[in-house]
Design an enzyme around this catalytic site. Structure first.
Site, PDB file in Angstrom:
ATOM      1  CE1 TYR A 203      -4.564 -20.865  18.329  1.00 38.60           C
ATOM      2  CE2 TYR A 203      -5.692 -22.437  19.738  1.00 38.60           C
ATOM      3  CZ  TYR A 203      -4.542 -22.005  19.114  1.00 38.60           C
ATOM      4  OH  TYR A 203      -3.371 -22.714  19.256  1.00 38.60           O
TER       5      TYR A 203
ATOM      6  CE  LYS B  42      -2.939 -23.058  15.705  1.00 41.05           C
ATOM      7  NZ  LYS B  42      -1.662 -23.195  14.965  1.00 41.05           N
TER       8      LYS B  42
END
Length: 334
Positions: free
Chosen positions: A204, A208
């Site tokens: 993740y 991002k």
């Protein structure tokens, strides 16, 4: 709204019949996207909501219109005189790059100009999986699909530049979770490691981080288009956490810790939306002064991690993904 959050009511209001301001947003049938759309609609924007499930988006459109009616009625005569915007559905499946390409084509068949693109939809903390396009699932949904979408919508963004009245904007949702990428990972690294409970968050963070790198690199390549990334805040009332809440044993622990975080540092979905709204609507934010910046909760300028703001890493991420998408036949210049 808390006083340290951007107040969307301070933004200009438009009449779509005389000053058509067009927005394309991914996601939006729930969470911060829902409130982002609500305020854009209240301000007279023409909003295209791109989502995978038509029934969910159409339900959200009905609910947003009902909420807008309540708020304008409660605000009194001045608010009642303001024209509302328009809300429309477009199909997109961020798990399928051909769907992203088709969504851009469908939009181009409807609108010649795009004033604001909000790369809002996301996926968080799920098990390792490769999509049909052979990307790690979080990396594709959060980053690659939005990278492709943004470049495919460049002609409509450039049309606004050419018109010369306002600057178009690209707002990309990032996260403070980008810090989970504890080192620079090559874009080709899918980080398929165990335990998943740890490395799902690293993946993740990688996605991002790429979002932040995209915003800064896009700003360099297209300086007449405002491009920024934003962490909306710690928001526990969102569907992003559904996977963890449903797990046996861990789910109960997660719910308990979520409750504590929500009460201590969490913000509501509407408060989380204020950052995106500032960057989409505030005339004081300009490409000349703010291009490529990273913002946090409420629309406050912030500093991303050293990895995320490294210009060499940003260029590497851009170039590799551009090459990969062109190999898949998407014919991007970038």
């Amino acid at each position: 709204m808390a006083k340290n959050f951007y107040n969307p009511n301070s933004a200009p209001y438009y009449d779509p019949k005389t000053d058509r301001r067009v927005v394309f947003i991914t996601g939006g049938n729930s969470g911060i996207g829902w409130f982002t759309i609500l305020h854009l609609y209240l301000h007279g924007y023409v909003v295209y909501i791109a989502g995978r499930t038509e029934s969910k988006v159409l339900t959200a459109i009905d609910e947003i219109k009902q909420e807008a009616e309540k708020r304008t009625t409660a605000a009194g005569d001045e608010a009642l005189k303001r024209p509302l915007g328009e809300l429309s559905y477009l199909h997109i499946d961020l798990l399928d790059l051909s769907s992203v390409d088709e969504a851009a084509k469908q939009f181009a068949s409807k609108e010649k100009k795009l004033h604001v693109l909000i790369n809002n939809a996301g996926l968080m903390g799920v098990p390792y999986e490769l999509t049909k396009d052979k990307y790690e699932v979080q990396y594709q949904v959060n980053y690659v699909s939005h990278f492709l979408l943004s470049l495919k919508l460049l002609p409509q963004l450039q049309a606004v530049v050419d018109e010369g009245k306002v600057q178009p904007r690209v707002v990309t949702l990032a996260s403070v979770g980008h810090n989970f990428a504890f080192k620079h990972f090559a874009p080709s690294d899918t980080i398929n490691k165990n335990p998943n409970v740890i490395y799902t968050w690293v993946r993740y963070g990688q996605a991002k981080t790429a979002n932040i790198q995209f915003a800064s690199e896009f700003a360099k390549k297209y300086p007449d288009i405002l491009s920024v990334s934003v962490h909306p805040g710690i928001i526990l009332g969102t569907e992003l956490y559904n996977y963890w809440k449903k797990l046996p044993v861990i789910g109960w622990i997660f719910k308990g810790s979520s409750w504590f975080l929500d009460k201590s540092i969490g913000v509501s979905n509407e408060e989380g939306a204020t950052a995106s709204l500032k960057l989409a609507m505030d005339p004081s934010v300009t490409a000349a002064e703010d291009n490529g910046k990273y913002y946090s909760t409420g629309g406050v300028e912030d500093t991303a991690s050293k990895i995320a703001r490294d210009p060499e890493f940003a260029k590497l991420t851009w170039d590799w993904n551009l090459e990969q998408l062109n190999e898949r036949g998407f014919h991007l210049k970038g």
